[in-house]
Design a protein around this motif. Sequence first.
Motif, PDB file in Angstrom:
ATOM      1  N   ALA A   1       0.822  -1.209   0.000  1.00 31.03           N
ATOM      2  CA  ALA A   1       0.000   0.000   0.000  1.00 31.03           C
ATOM      3  C   ALA A   1       0.853   1.255   0.000  1.00 31.03           C
ATOM      4  O   ALA A   1       0.512   2.260  -0.647  1.00 31.03           O
ATOM      5  CB  ALA A   1      -0.936  -0.002   1.208  1.00 31.03           C
ATOM      6  N   PHE A   2       1.977   1.212   0.707  1.00 29.49           N
ATOM      7  CA  PHE A   2       2.842   2.396   0.758  1.00 29.49           C
ATOM      8  C   PHE A   2       3.415   2.682  -0.628  1.00 29.49           C
ATOM      9  O   PHE A   2       3.469   3.834  -1.062  1.00 29.49           O
ATOM     10  CB  PHE A   2       3.962   2.191   1.767  1.00 29.49           C
ATOM     11  CG  PHE A   2       4.662   3.463   2.150  1.00 29.49           C
ATOM     12  CD1 PHE A   2       4.094   4.329   3.064  1.00 29.49           C
ATOM     13  CD2 PHE A   2       5.886   3.809   1.588  1.00 29.49           C
ATOM     14  CE1 PHE A   2       4.720   5.519   3.413  1.00 29.49           C
ATOM     15  CE2 PHE A   2       6.516   4.996   1.928  1.00 29.49           C
ATOM     16  CZ  PHE A   2       5.938   5.848   2.850  1.00 29.49           C
ATOM     17  N   GLN A   3       3.847   1.650  -1.342  1.00 35.22           N
ATOM     18  CA  GLN A   3       4.358   1.832  -2.691  1.00 35.22           C
ATOM     19  C   GLN A   3       3.266   2.371  -3.615  1.00 35.22           C
ATOM     20  O   GLN A   3       3.498   3.281  -4.425  1.00 35.22           O
ATOM     21  CB  GLN A   3       4.885   0.512  -3.243  1.00 35.22           C
ATOM     22  CG  GLN A   3       5.330   0.572  -4.698  1.00 35.22           C
ATOM     23  CD  GLN A   3       6.436   1.584  -4.921  1.00 35.22           C
ATOM     24  OE1 GLN A   3       7.449   1.528  -4.248  1.00 35.22           O
ATOM     25  NE2 GLN A   3       6.239   2.519  -5.843  1.00 35.22           N
TER      26      GLN A   3
ATOM     27  N   ASP B   1       2.595   5.968  -3.209  1.00 32.73           N
ATOM     28  CA  ASP B   1       3.588   6.764  -3.937  1.00 32.73           C
ATOM     29  C   ASP B   1       3.160   6.964  -5.390  1.00 32.73           C
ATOM     30  O   ASP B   1       3.387   8.028  -5.981  1.00 32.73           O
ATOM     31  CB  ASP B   1       4.959   6.082  -3.906  1.00 32.73           C
ATOM     32  CG  ASP B   1       5.763   6.423  -2.662  1.00 32.73           C
ATOM     33  OD1 ASP B   1       5.352   7.326  -1.908  1.00 32.73           O
ATOM     34  OD2 ASP B   1       6.815   5.789  -2.447  1.00 32.73           O
ATOM     35  N   ASP B   2       2.560   5.931  -5.971  1.00 33.56           N
ATOM     36  CA  ASP B   2       2.064   6.033  -7.344  1.00 33.56           C
ATOM     37  C   ASP B   2       1.048   7.158  -7.466  1.00 33.56           C
ATOM     38  O   ASP B   2       1.044   7.920  -8.443  1.00 33.56           O
ATOM     39  CB  ASP B   2       1.390   4.722  -7.759  1.00 33.56           C
ATOM     40  CG  ASP B   2       2.364   3.588  -7.994  1.00 33.56           C
ATOM     41  OD1 ASP B   2       3.588   3.797  -7.843  1.00 33.56           O
ATOM     42  OD2 ASP B   2       1.899   2.484  -8.330  1.00 33.56           O
TER      43      ASP B   2
ATOM     44  N   ALA C   1      -0.720  13.198  -8.179  1.00 33.25           N
ATOM     45  CA  ALA C   1      -1.581  14.166  -7.499  1.00 33.25           C
ATOM     46  C   ALA C   1      -0.856  15.298  -6.801  1.00 33.25           C
ATOM     47  O   ALA C   1      -1.401  16.396  -6.654  1.00 33.25           O
ATOM     48  CB  ALA C   1      -2.455  13.435  -6.492  1.00 33.25           C
ATOM     49  N   SER C   2       0.368  15.053  -6.335  1.00 32.32           N
ATOM     50  CA  SER C   2       1.006  16.047  -5.468  1.00 32.32           C
ATOM     51  C   SER C   2       1.696  17.148  -6.245  1.00 32.32           C
ATOM     52  O   SER C   2       2.050  16.998  -7.417  1.00 32.32           O
ATOM     53  CB  SER C   2       2.033  15.359  -4.568  1.00 32.32           C
ATOM     54  OG  SER C   2       3.132  14.914  -5.336  1.00 32.32           O
ATOM     55  N   ASP C   3       1.878  18.270  -5.562  1.00 32.23           N
ATOM     56  CA  ASP C   3       2.717  19.344  -6.073  1.00 32.23           C
ATOM     57  C   ASP C   3       4.147  19.077  -5.651  1.00 32.23           C
ATOM     58  O   ASP C   3       4.400  18.429  -4.642  1.00 32.23           O
ATOM     59  CB  ASP C   3       2.264  20.699  -5.515  1.00 32.23           C
ATOM     60  CG  ASP C   3       0.874  21.077  -5.999  1.00 32.23           C
ATOM     61  OD1 ASP C   3       0.557  20.747  -7.157  1.00 32.23           O
ATOM     62  OD2 ASP C   3       0.117  21.685  -5.227  1.00 32.23           O
ATOM     63  N   SER C   4       5.097  19.615  -6.404  1.00 26.32           N
ATOM     64  CA  SER C   4       6.507  19.377  -6.087  1.00 26.32           C
ATOM     65  C   SER C   4       6.867  19.911  -4.714  1.00 26.32           C
ATOM     66  O   SER C   4       7.724  19.363  -4.019  1.00 26.32           O
ATOM     67  CB  SER C   4       7.412  20.004  -7.153  1.00 26.32           C
ATOM     68  OG  SER C   4       7.152  21.394  -7.273  1.00 26.32           O
TER      69      SER C   4
ATOM     70  N   PHE D   1       0.509   4.198  11.426  1.00 26.07           N
ATOM     71  CA  PHE D   1       1.215   4.099  10.151  1.00 26.07           C
ATOM     72  C   PHE D   1       0.257   3.695   9.037  1.00 26.07           C
ATOM     73  O   PHE D   1       0.304   4.252   7.927  1.00 26.07           O
ATOM     74  CB  PHE D   1       2.365   3.103  10.241  1.00 26.07           C
ATOM     75  CG  PHE D   1       3.129   2.970   8.949  1.00 26.07           C
ATOM     76  CD1 PHE D   1       3.765   4.071   8.393  1.00 26.07           C
ATOM     77  CD2 PHE D   1       3.179   1.762   8.290  1.00 26.07           C
ATOM     78  CE1 PHE D   1       4.448   3.957   7.202  1.00 26.07           C
ATOM     79  CE2 PHE D   1       3.873   1.641   7.095  1.00 26.07           C
ATOM     80  CZ  PHE D   1       4.513   2.754   6.543  1.00 26.07           C
ATOM     81  N   ALA D   2      -0.617   2.740   9.306  1.00 26.68           N
ATOM     82  CA  ALA D   2      -1.604   2.347   8.304  1.00 26.68           C
ATOM     83  C   ALA D   2      -2.522   3.528   7.966  1.00 26.68           C
ATOM     84  O   ALA D   2      -2.890   3.734   6.800  1.00 26.68           O
ATOM     85  CB  ALA D   2      -2.422   1.158   8.801  1.00 26.68           C
ATOM     86  N   GLU D   3      -2.888   4.299   8.986  1.00 26.83           N
ATOM     87  CA  GLU D   3      -3.728   5.470   8.753  1.00 26.83           C
ATOM     88  C   GLU D   3      -2.977   6.513   7.930  1.00 26.83           C
ATOM     89  O   GLU D   3      -3.542   7.173   7.055  1.00 26.83           O
ATOM     90  CB  GLU D   3      -4.174   6.090  10.073  1.00 26.83           C
ATOM     91  CG  GLU D   3      -5.114   7.273   9.905  1.00 26.83           C
ATOM     92  CD  GLU D   3      -5.577   7.847  11.228  1.00 26.83           C
ATOM     93  OE1 GLU D   3      -6.455   8.727  11.212  1.00 26.83           O
ATOM     94  OE2 GLU D   3      -5.033   7.436  12.282  1.00 26.83           O
ATOM     95  N   LEU D   4      -1.685   6.676   8.186  1.00 29.23           N
ATOM     96  CA  LEU D   4      -0.856   7.616   7.433  1.00 29.23           C
ATOM     97  C   LEU D   4      -0.848   7.267   5.950  1.00 29.23           C
ATOM     98  O   LEU D   4      -0.959   8.142   5.082  1.00 29.23           O
ATOM     99  CB  LEU D   4       0.578   7.623   7.977  1.00 29.23           C
ATOM    100  CG  LEU D   4       1.600   8.453   7.185  1.00 29.23           C
ATOM    101  CD1 LEU D   4       1.247   9.920   7.234  1.00 29.23           C
ATOM    102  CD2 LEU D   4       3.002   8.219   7.744  1.00 29.23           C
ATOM    103  N   ILE D   5      -0.733   5.985   5.650  1.00 29.57           N
ATOM    104  CA  ILE D   5      -0.737   5.547   4.257  1.00 29.57           C
ATOM    105  C   ILE D   5      -2.053   5.935   3.595  1.00 29.57           C
ATOM    106  O   ILE D   5      -2.081   6.400   2.447  1.00 29.57           O
ATOM    107  CB  ILE D   5      -0.531   4.016   4.169  1.00 29.57           C
ATOM    108  CG1 ILE D   5       0.877   3.665   4.602  1.00 29.57           C
ATOM    109  CG2 ILE D   5      -0.811   3.503   2.762  1.00 29.57           C
ATOM    110  CD1 ILE D   5       1.114   2.174   4.723  1.00 29.57           C
TER     111      ILE D   5
END
Length: 337
Positions: free
Chosen positions: A220-222, A225-226, A231-234, A328-332
């Motif tokens: 899920a963490f990987q 990242d996808d 979606a994210s800004d630099s 940590f799971a919630e963070l993901i």
Amino acid sequence: MTTPPGSGNASLALPVLDADLEARLRNRMAEVEAALEDAIQSEAPFVTEAARHLMEAGGKRFRPLLVLLAAETGDASGDGVVTSACVVELTHLASLYHDDVMDEAVMRRGAESANARWDNHVAILTGDFLFSKSSELTARLGADAVKIQAETFTRLVEGQILETLGPGDGEDPLDHYLRVVAGKTGSLIATSARYGARFAGAPRAVEEALTAYGERVGSAFQLSDDILDIASDSDESGKTPGTDLREGVPTLPVLIARRSTDPADERLRELLDADLTDDALHAEALDLLRKHRAMDEARAYVLERAAEARELLTALPEGPVREAFDAFAELIATRTA
């Protein structure tokens, strides 16, 4: 030498809210850092230098930290905990040397990759050296650890081979990609959690739950990242948006979007098959993909894996250790928003 990621004021790779637990993890991470430095020593100074190259470049040390956190479910000072933490980190580092050769990467963790600084031969052999050191340490842990490590290494290599070959005729590219992620990322993170619980003498039910947890949160963490790549800004991610998209690297949102048969998505499908090193085409593809329902589907998939991981934690007693795994799971889940 750079400040070890597990010491000083550096933030931990896992969200730990309990001050006493955080202090214990920092102290144990300092032991891991010292043990890692010892492990990479060679009679040939150049080999030590090459092996130290990526280790000193930084990295979150997420895998050994996961070993230490899992060990908190039993006797965290148990024999083998620090050694197994070194095993997973050396295995991970070794894989990075080899990955950079295969990807022809020139940078890793903000520094020159080993293949760029020296050459492919040095990078490959340094990776081999680190794998061998990891195997030496694993042998100290006993036959069961050797078997676990061998099975993990098999999955890592199979994942890399699957990624290199691509999906076969008639194979769903998305299913193929998820198998790659499970092998290359999920397997070693699962083993990290498993080692921590096992060498701390945690109950077997806890070990099995944390192994399954590691498998799910690792993948899920990987995959999160996808999503962030699109979606994210630099400014938020520190990475140029759409880097994987530009380089033609298959990711979860792209593969979901490719499945669409909606005529309205024809332009997006054309762009995903085009050379996106062209800035204008890349910007158009990135814009269309950000607006596409594939992003919501990708987020839903990651949220589901994170929820499954959190459900597994009922096998752990309530307290700060379980809370850290849950956080940590919630963070993901939240980082994909």
